[in-house]
Design a protein around this motif. Sequence first.
Motif: not given
Length: 135
Positions: A65-82, A121-132
């Motif tokens: 869901t949008v709500a679920a992916i939004r939480l991943i996007a928030l985490a991606v924006a704060e995450a370190d590389d690992n 920003r996080g959603a853009a990163d996740i979207s790139a993962w999907v495209d890859d």
Amino acid sequence: MMSGLEAALAEALSPSWTQRVRVGRDLASFADAPEAAETLVGLLLDVEDTAVTRQTAEALARVGTVAAIRLIALAVAEADDNQADWLQTGVHDVFVGPGGALDVAAACGKLARDPEEAVRRGAADISAWVDDTRY
């Protein structure tokens, strides 16, 4: 008697990584509940064990869901590389099944217009993962 949500929230700070993994899976279906959102982001950014990060990301991506992916996007924006690597791995785990990438991609499309810059920003990163994974 505690509800499933209350019980999971109470166990989210467990010292046991296996219990935190279970909590991440259990809470994923409550991604749209404000009281679960902060806990889920905390599990996505778990500093103790990458299995918690990966399994929580996978569970949320499976919800799709949008709500679920939004939480991943928030985490991606704060995450370190690992952490980001393990978030990506958890999301990729969903792409193995039918339709998983499509749900995630559709949610990212909606999140591209989110008012919060970190989410976009996080959603853009996740979207790139999907495209890859599509090519």
